[in-house]
Design a protein around this motif. Structure first.
Motif, PDB file in Angstrom:
ATOM      1  N   ILE A  12      38.172 -10.794  30.360  1.00 24.56           N
ATOM      2  CA  ILE A  12      36.679 -10.873  30.972  1.00 24.56           C
ATOM      3  C   ILE A  12      35.884  -9.233  30.670  1.00 24.56           C
ATOM      4  CG2 ILE A  12      35.232 -11.468  33.231  1.00 24.56           C
ATOM      5  CD1 ILE A  12      37.940 -12.683  33.665  1.00 24.56           C
ATOM      6  N   ALA A  13      36.135  -8.411  30.653  1.00 24.55           N
ATOM      7  CA  ALA A  13      35.906  -7.211  30.840  1.00 24.55           C
ATOM      8  C   ALA A  13      35.672  -7.142  29.659  1.00 24.55           C
ATOM      9  CB  ALA A  13      36.985  -6.231  31.719  1.00 24.55           C
ATOM     10  N   GLN A  14      35.710  -7.037  28.813  1.00 23.96           N
ATOM     11  CA  GLN A  14      36.021  -6.570  27.094  1.00 23.96           C
ATOM     12  C   GLN A  14      34.258  -7.573  26.933  1.00 23.96           C
ATOM     13  OE1 GLN A  14      38.745  -7.533  25.067  1.00 23.96           O
ATOM     14  NE2 GLN A  14      39.204  -5.366  24.537  1.00 23.96           N
ATOM     15  N   VAL A  15      34.382  -9.287  27.315  1.00 21.35           N
ATOM     16  CA  VAL A  15      33.736 -10.257  27.015  1.00 21.35           C
ATOM     17  C   VAL A  15      32.409  -9.407  27.708  1.00 21.35           C
ATOM     18  CG1 VAL A  15      32.746 -11.899  27.613  1.00 21.35           C
ATOM     19  CG2 VAL A  15      35.303 -11.915  26.917  1.00 21.35           C
ATOM     20  N   LEU A  16      32.062  -9.159  29.169  1.00 22.57           N
ATOM     21  CA  LEU A  16      31.773  -9.056  29.425  1.00 22.57           C
ATOM     22  C   LEU A  16      30.169  -7.750  29.072  1.00 22.57           C
ATOM     23  CD1 LEU A  16      32.127  -9.716  33.400  1.00 22.57           C
ATOM     24  CD2 LEU A  16      31.058 -10.559  32.266  1.00 22.57           C
ATOM     25  N   LEU A  17      31.334  -6.321  28.497  1.00 21.15           N
ATOM     26  CA  LEU A  17      30.704  -5.034  27.512  1.00 21.15           C
ATOM     27  C   LEU A  17      30.705  -5.638  26.214  1.00 21.15           C
ATOM     28  CD1 LEU A  17      33.352  -3.074  29.251  1.00 21.15           C
ATOM     29  CD2 LEU A  17      30.952  -2.816  29.835  1.00 21.15           C
ATOM     30  N   GLY A  18      30.485  -6.865  25.336  1.00 16.08           N
ATOM     31  CA  GLY A  18      29.508  -7.475  24.311  1.00 16.08           C
ATOM     32  C   GLY A  18      31.040  -6.865  23.112  1.00 16.08           C
ATOM     33  N   GLY A  19      32.424  -7.219  23.827  1.00 15.21           N
ATOM     34  CA  GLY A  19      33.273  -7.418  22.978  1.00 15.21           C
ATOM     35  C   GLY A  19      33.890  -8.768  22.452  1.00 15.21           C
ATOM     36  N   SER A  20      35.174  -8.483  21.604  1.00 20.39           N
ATOM     37  CA  SER A  20      35.992  -9.802  22.052  1.00 20.39           C
ATOM     38  C   SER A  20      36.283 -11.038  22.949  1.00 20.39           C
ATOM     39  CB  SER A  20      36.862  -9.202  20.781  1.00 20.39           C
ATOM     40  OG  SER A  20      37.656 -10.400  20.459  1.00 20.39           O
ATOM     41  N   GLU A  21      36.136 -12.299  22.847  1.00 22.56           N
ATOM     42  CA  GLU A  21      36.504 -12.878  23.292  1.00 22.56           C
ATOM     43  C   GLU A  21      38.449 -13.477  23.748  1.00 22.56           C
ATOM     44  OE1 GLU A  21      34.780 -16.465  22.788  1.00 22.56           O
ATOM     45  OE2 GLU A  21      32.551 -15.960  24.112  1.00 22.56           O
ATOM     46  N   ALA A  22      39.282 -12.534  22.101  1.00 22.32           N
ATOM     47  CA  ALA A  22      41.078 -13.006  21.684  1.00 22.32           C
ATOM     48  C   ALA A  22      41.031 -12.716  23.681  1.00 22.32           C
ATOM     49  CB  ALA A  22      40.764 -12.267  20.871  1.00 22.32           C
TER      50      ALA A  22
END
Length: 120
Positions: A84-94
């Protein structure tokens, strides 16, 4: 004992979630609030409740399924909030996708254990 593992792990996740929340507050940047919320919900609340159930119904926590459920739950409580943190920071959804399925598997297994170990 699976109940002790889950109760102890949930307490560690709670402390991590509290530090995470305090850090966001100090920085006045709540971008990662959804990751913080999921860490607390999955890592503390759900895990603590599962640990209590295994403590109250010892036969439920005695088998291999409970060990698998606990392992999945702990892994999901780590991977899902990171995703979730990665997605919120613009990263991958994997990581989010993988972590959500790990949590779902853990909770489906827990539901199976509860239905199997409580009277109708």
């Amino acid at each position: 004992m699976i109940s002790s593992l889950l109760l102890r792990a949930s307490t560690i996740f709670l402390l991590c979630g509290l530090v995470f929340g305090i850090t966001m507050g100090i920085r006045a940047d709540f971008t990662l609030a959804p990751a913080h919320a999921h860490l607390n919900l999955i890592g503390f609340v759900l895990m603590f409740l599962a640990g209590l159930y295994y403590r109250i119904v010892p036969t439920a926590g005695a088998g291999l399924l409970a060990k698998i459920q606990a392992g999945l739950h702990i892994a999901g409580a780590i991977v899902f909030p990171i995703g979730i943190a990665q997605v919120l920071l613009g990263g991958s959804e994997a990581f989010t996708i993988f972590g959500s399925f790990v949590v779902l598997a853990a909770m489906a297994l827990f539901a199976w254990i509860v239905f199997r170990t409580t009277p109708a």
